[in-house]
Design an enzyme around this catalytic site. Structure first.
Site, PDB file in Angstrom:
ATOM      1  N   LYS A  11       0.838  -1.194   0.000  1.00 49.70           N
ATOM      2  CA  LYS A  11       0.000   0.000   0.000  1.00 49.70           C
ATOM      3  C   LYS A  11       0.869   1.239   0.000  1.00 49.70           C
ATOM      4  O   LYS A  11       1.902   1.299   0.678  1.00 49.70           O
ATOM      5  CB  LYS A  11      -0.891  -0.003   1.243  1.00 49.70           C
ATOM      6  CG  LYS A  11      -1.657   1.288   1.507  1.00 49.70           C
ATOM      7  CD  LYS A  11      -1.421   1.878   2.899  1.00 49.70           C
ATOM      8  CE  LYS A  11      -0.025   2.273   3.201  1.00 49.70           C
ATOM      9  NZ  LYS A  11       0.170   3.036   4.450  1.00 49.70           N
ATOM     10  N   VAL A  98       9.909  -4.985   4.910  1.00 49.13           N
ATOM     11  CA  VAL A  98       9.437  -4.942   6.290  1.00 49.13           C
ATOM     12  C   VAL A  98       9.726  -3.565   6.892  1.00 49.13           C
ATOM     13  O   VAL A  98      10.794  -2.988   6.661  1.00 49.13           O
ATOM     14  CB  VAL A  98      10.138  -6.045   7.121  1.00 49.13           C
ATOM     15  CG1 VAL A  98       9.731  -5.962   8.585  1.00 49.13           C
ATOM     16  CG2 VAL A  98       9.816  -7.414   6.533  1.00 49.13           C
ATOM     17  N   ALA A  99       8.758  -3.036   7.657  1.00 49.31           N
ATOM     18  CA  ALA A  99       8.904  -1.759   8.360  1.00 49.31           C
ATOM     19  C   ALA A  99       9.302  -0.635   7.415  1.00 49.31           C
ATOM     20  O   ALA A  99      10.139   0.211   7.732  1.00 49.31           O
ATOM     21  CB  ALA A  99       9.930  -1.878   9.492  1.00 49.31           C
ATOM     22  N   GLY A 104       3.208  -3.889   4.889  1.00 53.15           N
ATOM     23  CA  GLY A 104       3.439  -5.311   4.654  1.00 53.15           C
ATOM     24  C   GLY A 104       2.767  -6.202   5.678  1.00 53.15           C
ATOM     25  O   GLY A 104       2.222  -7.252   5.344  1.00 53.15           O
ATOM     26  N   ASP A 139      -4.700  -0.194   8.216  1.00 51.36           N
ATOM     27  CA  ASP A 139      -4.462  -0.454   6.795  1.00 51.36           C
ATOM     28  C   ASP A 139      -4.957  -1.813   6.322  1.00 51.36           C
ATOM     29  O   ASP A 139      -4.919  -2.105   5.123  1.00 51.36           O
ATOM     30  CB  ASP A 139      -2.961  -0.362   6.490  1.00 51.36           C
ATOM     31  CG  ASP A 139      -2.416   1.040   6.643  1.00 51.36           C
ATOM     32  OD1 ASP A 139      -3.182   1.995   6.402  1.00 51.36           O
ATOM     33  OD2 ASP A 139      -1.231   1.190   6.989  1.00 51.36           O
TER      34      ASP A 139
END
Length: 296
Positions: A11, A98-99, A104, A139
């Site tokens: 996203k 990731v992060a 994710g 999200d």
């Protein structure tokens, strides 16, 4: 069915409008989401117990992904199971950094809801799954739907947007993360003593999407959280400027960052921009909008 695999997309926020902090500690948001062609996959296998494993692909480092009850995918499966005596073996195959501000973990949770719904034969429609998703995170509902959409509340109130376009992006990721709570805390510090208006999605952005105008979109993207993230990571200013210097139509931080996004005219233009940004991190091309969580 003994096993189900579902993929869900990354996203981005084409616009992230942030309002004044509420009594519950959250900020009201007015955001325009778009789903990009970076995917994570979740495989749910029938089992008597609960387990979670994880792997990365396309260079995604998963060493920091928790495999305990704090993982959003496992929480999604347990929420969907309710009080029923169920079990499942989940495997996350992460293609979303990731992060990185690309949601994710939310994609994992959305994919898990769809996979377990199918595995267990629950028969929930997408709207029902979205209600479960909203309990998990802001999200997660969007990751179910994908495409382009607005998000209000904490971002969990999702409505599809008319979007006639196809957009090429360069996604620049780094080997460090930015804490979302820290970014919002910095936002509050930056606005201490000032009146923060209620957030809105710019009419120009909605018009650009409806017309499928890449140039119009480039002029309308924005992120109210970006100044706060740049306070935490001032080193992100250089790649953002370098992307514009390399002819990207627009450059912005994705959500709370650190991932940076660069809008291109087409695929070949995106490749040229990506080549210019490779010295800063991992630059890859992706396009949007794409569908949300789907069974593979």
């Amino acid at each position: 069915m003994a096993e189900v695999t579902v993929q869900a997309p990354a996203k981005i926020n084409l616009h992230l409008g942030v309002g004044p902090v509420r009594a519950d500690g959250f900020h009201p948001l007015a955001t325009a989401y778009q789903a990009l062609s970076l995917y994570s996959r979740v495989t749910a296998t029938d089992a008597d117990t609960w387990s979670l494993t994880c792997s990365g692909r396309d260079g995604v480092d998963v060493s920091g992904v928790p495999l305990d009850e704090s993982n959003l995918a496992l929480r999604a499966a347990r929420l969907l199971a309710g009080e029923e005596p169920r079990g499942v073996a989940l495997h996350l195959d992460k293609g979303i950094p990731v992060a990185g501000g690309l949601a994710g973990g939310s994609a994992d949770a959305a994919a898990t809801l769809v996979a377990c719904n199918e595995l267990w034969g629950l028969g929930h429609d997408r709207a029902t799954l979205a209600r479960f998703a909203a309990e998990l995170g802001s999200d997660v509902p969007f990751a179910l739907y994908g495409g382009s959409a607005t998000g209000h509340g904490r971002g969990e109130i999702v409505e599809p947007l008319a979007d006639a376009g196809h957009y090429e992006w360069v996604v620049l990721t780094f080997d460090f993360g930015v804490s979302t709570p820290a970014a919002y805390a910095e936002f509050d510090l930056l606005h201490a003593g000032a009146e923060v208006p209620d957030p809105v999605i710019p009419a120009e952005l909605l018009k650009a999407l409806a017309e499928g105008s890449t140039s119009g979109l480039a002029a309308a993207v924005g992120n109210d959280l970006q100044p706060a993230t740049l306070r935490l990571r001032p080193d992100l200013a250089e790649p953002l400027a370098a992307g514009i210097a390399a002819s990207a139509l627009a450059a912005l931080v994705s959500g709370s960052g650190p991932t940076c996004l660069f809008l291109a005219e087409d695929a070949s233009h995106a490749d040229r921009v990506a080549a210019a940004l490779g010295r800063f991190g991992r630059a890859r091309r992706a396009h949007g909008p794409v569908p949300g969580a789907v069974i593979c």
